[in-house]
Design a protein around this motif. Structure first.
Motif, short mmCIF file in Angstrom:
data_model
loop_
_atom_site.label_atom_id
_atom_site.label_comp_id
_atom_site.label_asym_id
_atom_site.label_seq_id
_atom_site.Cartn_x
_atom_site.Cartn_y
_atom_site.Cartn_z
N TYR A 114 3.06 8.11 7.24
CA TYR A 114 2.51 6.82 6.82
C TYR A 114 3.11 5.67 7.63
O TYR A 114 2.38 4.83 8.16
CB TYR A 114 2.78 6.61 5.32
N ASN A 125 1.44 2.85 -3.50
CA ASN A 125 0.24 3.54 -4.00
C ASN A 125 -0.02 4.82 -3.22
O ASN A 125 -0.37 5.85 -3.81
CB ASN A 125 -0.97 2.61 -3.90
N SER A 126 0.16 4.75 -1.92
CA SER A 126 -0.13 5.91 -1.08
C SER A 126 0.84 7.06 -1.33
O SER A 126 0.43 8.20 -1.60
CB SER A 126 -0.08 5.50 0.39
N GLN A 175 0.81 -1.21 0.00
CA GLN A 175 0.00 0.00 0.00
C GLN A 175 0.85 1.28 0.00
O GLN A 175 0.40 2.33 -0.45
CB GLN A 175 -0.92 0.02 1.22
N SER A 176 2.08 1.16 0.50
CA SER A 176 2.91 2.36 0.63
C SER A 176 3.22 2.98 -0.72
O SER A 176 3.22 4.20 -0.86
CB SER A 176 4.22 2.01 1.35
N THR A 199 1.27 7.97 -5.28
CA THR A 199 0.04 8.61 -5.77
C THR A 199 -0.04 10.05 -5.27
O THR A 199 -0.42 10.96 -6.01
CB THR A 199 -1.20 7.83 -5.30
N TYR A 200 0.34 10.25 -4.00
CA TYR A 200 0.37 11.62 -3.47
C TYR A 200 1.32 12.49 -4.31
O TYR A 200 0.97 13.61 -4.70
CB TYR A 200 0.83 11.62 -2.02
#
Length: 316
Positions: free
Chosen positions: A150, A18-19, A15-16, A22-23
């Motif tokens: 995160y 994408n997180s 997930q990291s 993406t940011y």
């Protein structure tokens, strides 16, 4: 508990990207519009044209051409057929002087224009590169903040999950559950090094050919090419910064997670006498196996040496 930690670690890691990336892709835009670059270039063109007095140099060239034409007209108008040879000689002399004057004025204008263009290119690139550095530093700070938050949140989630496992365990007494829960809750938080400066100063971000243009030989900028190269470089480097930053934080988190798991396992063993005996037995058996493997390796080495000696004697 290590299985649960490994499961969460895998989810966090997946997930990291994408997180964080993406940011970076959706919130950080440092494009340099072509119109803005053209305006910047025009600003320095006007500045250097004035400093190098290009209008005066152009006027000198125009005057030289006009004077040559005027002198030739006067020569033709006042030509004397009684002295045709002298008239032709004067005509040639005026033409020679006119051409030399035009040539000198043109050479001075070309040299001045070249110097003005070189200064314009240097000044535009200097300002563009400063903008690039500032943008990359800003992007690095923002990505660093997002990545840090995160992975800090992930460390809190891991603690909560582990405390839940301890709380519902049938193998532990209530007192042992409380002791382990407090241990996990109070365990030091994950700490991260400040990676922003170390990532930003990588040579790939600040190279002599940073924007695909040689800063030391360029005389006139291709603004369209500069804008395209600038924006492509910025987009690529923001992606790299986000990936590198996330990788560094992930490695720090993984190290912290392994240390926490080790501490928990050690305390579980210490709280349970039977597990302590079993743990000591496992350590002893592991040591015996290791010693046995070492002995077996020594035997294999000795047998190999004997085989080599036999082979040598056979050849001899």
């Amino acid at each position: 508990m290590r299985d649960k930690s490994a499961e969460l670690e895998k989810d966090f890691s997946t997930q990291s990207y994408n997180s964080i990336n993406t940011y970076a892709n959706t919130h950080l835009n440092y494009d340099y519009p072509l119109d803005d670059l053209n305006m910047l270039n025009e600003k320095y063109v006007a500045k250097n044209d004035q400093e190098y007095q290009l209008d005066e140099k152009k006027k000198n060239l125009d005057n030289a051409v006009e004077k040559m034409i005027s002198d030739l007209k006067d020569r033709v108008k006042n030509i004397s057929f009684n002295d045709l040879k002298g008239a032709i000689s004067g005509f040639a002399e005026d033409t020679k002087k006119g051409v030399e004057s035009i040539y000198n004025s043109k050479r001075e204008l070309d040299s001045t224009q070249k110097n003005a263009s070189t200064d314009t290119a240097d000044e535009v690139l200097e300002e563009v590169i400063e903008t690039y550095k500032s943008s990359m530093a800003d992007a690095t700070r923002k990505i660093n903040h997002i990545a840090c938050n995160y992975w800090e949140n992930n460390s809190k989630l891991l603690k909560e999950e582990l405390i839940d496992i301890v709380t519902v365990s049938d193998a532990l007494s209530e007192k042992q559950k409380q002791t382990l829960s407090e241990l996990i809750f109070n365990y030091k938080n994950v700490s991260f090094d400040d990676n922003a400066s170390s990532i930003f100063v990588k040579p790939k971000f600040l190279h002599g050919h940073l924007l695909g243009l040689d800063l030391f030989t360029v005389e006139k900028l291709n603004i369209r090419k500069l804008a395209k190269e600038y924006n492509k470089t910025v987009e690529k480097n923001i992606e790299t910064i986000a990936t590198d930053m996330n990788e560094n934080y992930y490695n720090s988190y993984k190290k912290w997670q392994d240390e926490l798991s080790t501490v928990i396992e050690k305390n579980i063993v210490e709280l349970n006498p039977e597990l302590q005996v079993l743990s000591d037995s496992i350590v002893n058996e592991t040591e015996k196996i290791s010693n046995l493997e070492t002995s077996q390796q020594k035997i294999r080495n000795a047998l190999s040496e004997i085989e080599n000696l036999i082979a040598f004697k056979t050849i001899a």
